[in-house]
Design a protein around this motif. Structure first.
Motif: not given
Length: 83
Positions: A4-18, A20-25, A69-73
């Protein structure tokens, strides 16, 4: 299988890319709409996820699971079902 944590991280990274913000934001419980993800960004996000995870993802799943969270799940469940 992805955890789950890997999927969440990937989703956040890809959203951040789209967006153009930092993943931790990217807040995990903030709606995609409130993050600024529009229909065009959503299509790119789904395409990237499908390619990286070798899955077919229903575009409506973003609306049914409107937060990181819900999408990663949801994605984790898809991965488990496709093993």
């Amino acid at each position: 299988m992805k955890h789950q944590d890997e999927v969440t991280s990937l989703v956040k990274t890809l959203i951040a890319k789209e967006l153009k913000v930092a993943p931790d934001s990217i807040g995990e419980d903030v709606s995609f709409h409130d993050l600024g993800l529009d229909s065009v960004n959503s299509l790119f996000l789904l395409g990237d996820l499908e390619q990286k995870l070798n899955l077919d993802i229903d575009p409506l799943s973003l609306y049914d699971n409107p937060t990181v969270s819900s999408f990663s799940n949801f994605i984790s469940t898809l991965i488990s079902e496709n093993i």
